[in-house]
Design a protein around this motif. Structure first.
Motif, mmCIF file in Angstrom:
data_model
loop_
_atom_site.group_PDB
_atom_site.id
_atom_site.type_symbol
_atom_site.label_atom_id
_atom_site.label_comp_id
_atom_site.label_asym_id
_atom_site.label_seq_id
_atom_site.Cartn_x
_atom_site.Cartn_y
_atom_site.Cartn_z
ATOM 1 N N LEU A 19 -16.532 -64.499 14.430
ATOM 2 C CA LEU A 19 -17.808 -64.796 15.044
ATOM 3 C C LEU A 19 -18.838 -65.013 13.938
ATOM 4 C CD1 LEU A 19 -18.083 -62.189 17.945
ATOM 5 C CD2 LEU A 19 -16.992 -64.420 17.947
ATOM 6 N N HIS A 20 -19.805 -65.885 14.220
ATOM 7 C CA HIS A 20 -20.888 -66.138 13.283
ATOM 8 C C HIS A 20 -22.187 -65.743 13.967
ATOM 9 C CE1 HIS A 20 -18.130 -68.229 10.605
ATOM 10 N NE2 HIS A 20 -17.632 -68.793 11.690
ATOM 11 N N PHE A 21 -22.945 -64.880 13.315
ATOM 12 C CA PHE A 21 -24.094 -64.250 13.944
ATOM 13 C C PHE A 21 -25.421 -64.875 13.520
ATOM 14 C CE2 PHE A 21 -22.434 -60.517 16.108
ATOM 15 C CZ PHE A 21 -21.161 -60.408 15.582
ATOM 16 N N GLY A 22 -26.373 -64.811 14.423
ATOM 17 C CA GLY A 22 -27.752 -65.089 14.090
ATOM 18 C C GLY A 22 -28.383 -63.878 13.433
ATOM 19 N N ASN A 23 -29.675 -63.975 13.137
ATOM 20 C CA ASN A 23 -30.354 -62.887 12.440
ATOM 21 C C ASN A 23 -30.976 -61.853 13.360
ATOM 22 O OD1 ASN A 23 -29.825 -63.151 9.699
ATOM 23 N ND2 ASN A 23 -31.313 -64.791 9.487
ATOM 24 N N GLY B 177 -26.159 -45.677 15.235
ATOM 25 C CA GLY B 177 -25.073 -44.743 15.475
ATOM 26 C C GLY B 177 -24.059 -45.178 16.518
ATOM 27 N N ARG B 178 -24.244 -46.373 17.083
ATOM 28 C CA ARG B 178 -23.313 -46.799 18.151
ATOM 29 C C ARG B 178 -22.572 -48.078 17.822
ATOM 30 N NH1 ARG B 178 -25.353 -46.571 24.135
ATOM 31 N NH2 ARG B 178 -23.118 -46.938 24.331
ATOM 32 N N GLY B 179 -22.879 -48.709 16.743
ATOM 33 C CA GLY B 179 -22.166 -49.934 16.406
ATOM 34 C C GLY B 179 -22.587 -51.096 17.292
ATOM 35 N N LEU B 180 -21.833 -52.177 17.214
ATOM 36 C CA LEU B 180 -22.134 -53.368 18.004
ATOM 37 C C LEU B 180 -21.440 -53.283 19.355
ATOM 38 C CD1 LEU B 180 -22.631 -54.462 15.007
ATOM 39 C CD2 LEU B 180 -22.250 -56.702 16.047
ATOM 40 N N TYR C 4 -24.504 -59.436 21.618
ATOM 41 C CA TYR C 4 -24.187 -58.062 21.272
ATOM 42 C C TYR C 4 -25.499 -57.282 21.133
ATOM 43 C CZ TYR C 4 -19.245 -58.799 19.877
ATOM 44 O OH TYR C 4 -17.889 -59.061 19.846
ATOM 45 N N PHE D 254 -31.284 -53.753 18.685
ATOM 46 C CA PHE D 254 -31.199 -54.969 17.880
ATOM 47 C C PHE D 254 -30.205 -55.891 18.576
ATOM 48 C CE2 PHE D 254 -32.094 -57.456 14.386
ATOM 49 C CZ PHE D 254 -31.046 -57.687 13.513
ATOM 50 N N GLN E 63 -26.940 -53.801 19.071
ATOM 51 C CA GLN E 63 -26.631 -52.832 18.031
ATOM 52 C C GLN E 63 -27.667 -51.723 18.091
ATOM 53 O OE1 GLN E 63 -26.817 -54.314 13.971
ATOM 54 N NE2 GLN E 63 -25.015 -53.105 13.408
ATOM 55 N N LEU F 203 -28.107 -59.316 19.000
ATOM 56 C CA LEU F 203 -27.490 -60.329 18.150
ATOM 57 C C LEU F 203 -26.753 -61.363 18.989
ATOM 58 C CD1 LEU F 203 -26.115 -57.809 15.561
ATOM 59 C CD2 LEU F 203 -27.615 -59.687 14.959
ATOM 60 N N TYR G 49 -21.930 -65.423 22.448
ATOM 61 C CA TYR G 49 -21.869 -63.978 22.663
ATOM 62 C C TYR G 49 -23.256 -63.360 22.492
ATOM 63 C CZ TYR G 49 -16.934 -64.855 21.784
ATOM 64 O OH TYR G 49 -15.657 -65.342 21.847
ATOM 65 N N LEU H 114 -20.620 -55.255 22.838
ATOM 66 C CA LEU H 114 -20.590 -56.557 23.483
ATOM 67 C C LEU H 114 -21.268 -56.474 24.845
ATOM 68 C CD1 LEU H 114 -19.593 -59.514 23.542
ATOM 69 C CD2 LEU H 114 -17.486 -58.639 24.607
#
Lengths: 108, 114
Positions: free
Chosen positions: B103-107, B41-44, B36, B88, B38, B90, B34, B46
């Motif tokens: 889900l497991h995210f990178g940095n 003020g808008r969240g993540l 995403y 940002f 970020q 992700l 995936y 997709l």
């Protein structure tokens, strides 16, 4: 349309002052509700998954609960290191639909 | 154990320049992948997901594209960046077929378009 809404947007607590964060969702056929912690400049870190109403999960000072319309993240006696943004998300198709998060600041 | 790597960590690019962000996953086979974004003020949001090599689904029409040239490699690209592409980015992975698992995210990559 599936929606995930978190409140409050920001929360400031004193160390030791317990509180709860709210995540309300409108998802048809919930297949999982997830909580993440995100530190500044980092990716979200997985905390909990909840699958059915009444389910509870705990980790250290955090406890997540789930009802048919909401999830709560309870923080008991928080410490400054608990300061972070907490995100909740619901399964939506192949992905996760995230709320905008609650920014938590715990002061000494 | 599984690990996910994203690079670069930060990037400053002028408007109109190309973009390539890379993500790789180790320790698992045929993951769902995936991208995403970020924004404050808008969240993540997709952007893209992939269930296999060469299989890309786009969630939001935009100036970006994604490719999956290898099983555990996911690339986000743009031919010409816009100011609105700042954010940002992700990358995340999940076990194949496990739509109810986390889900497991990178940095992440912090992209600033100037």
């Amino acid at each position: 349309e599936d929606q995930v809404t978190q409140s409050p947007e920001a929360l400031r607590l004193q160390e030791g002052e317990s509180s709860s964060l709210n995540c309300s969702y409108t998802v048809s056929g919930l297949r999982g509700l997830f909580w993440y912690r995100q530190d500044p400049g980092k990716g979200p870190e997985f905390l909990f998954t909840l699958y059915s109403a009444g389910e509870e999960k705990e980790k250290e000072r955090l406890k997540a609960t789930l009802t048919k319309k909401e999830s709560f993240l309870h923080i008991t006696a928080p410490k400054p290191e608990d300061s972070a943004t907490y995100l909740c998300a619901a399964v939506s198709g192949y992905a996760l639909n995230f709320g905008k998060g609650t920014s938590l600041l715990v002061t000494p | 154990s599984q690990t996910i790597h994203q690079w670069p960590a930060t990037l400053v690019q002028p408007v109109g320049s190309p973009l390539s962000l890379e993500c790789t996953v180790e320790g698992t086979s045929n993951p769902n992948l995936y991208w995403y974004r970020q924004a404050a003020g808008r969240g993540l949001q997709l952007l893209f997901y992939s269930v296999g090599i060469g299989q890309i689904s786009s969630e939001v029409p935009q100036n970006l594209s994604a490719s999956r040239p290898q099983d555990r490699q996911f690339i986000l690209s743009s031919k010409k960046l816009l100011l609105s592409d700042s954010g940002f980015y992700l990358c995340a992975w999940r076990k194949t077929g496990a739509v109810d698992s986390p889900l497991h995210f990178g940095n992440g990559t912090r992209l600033t378009v100037t």
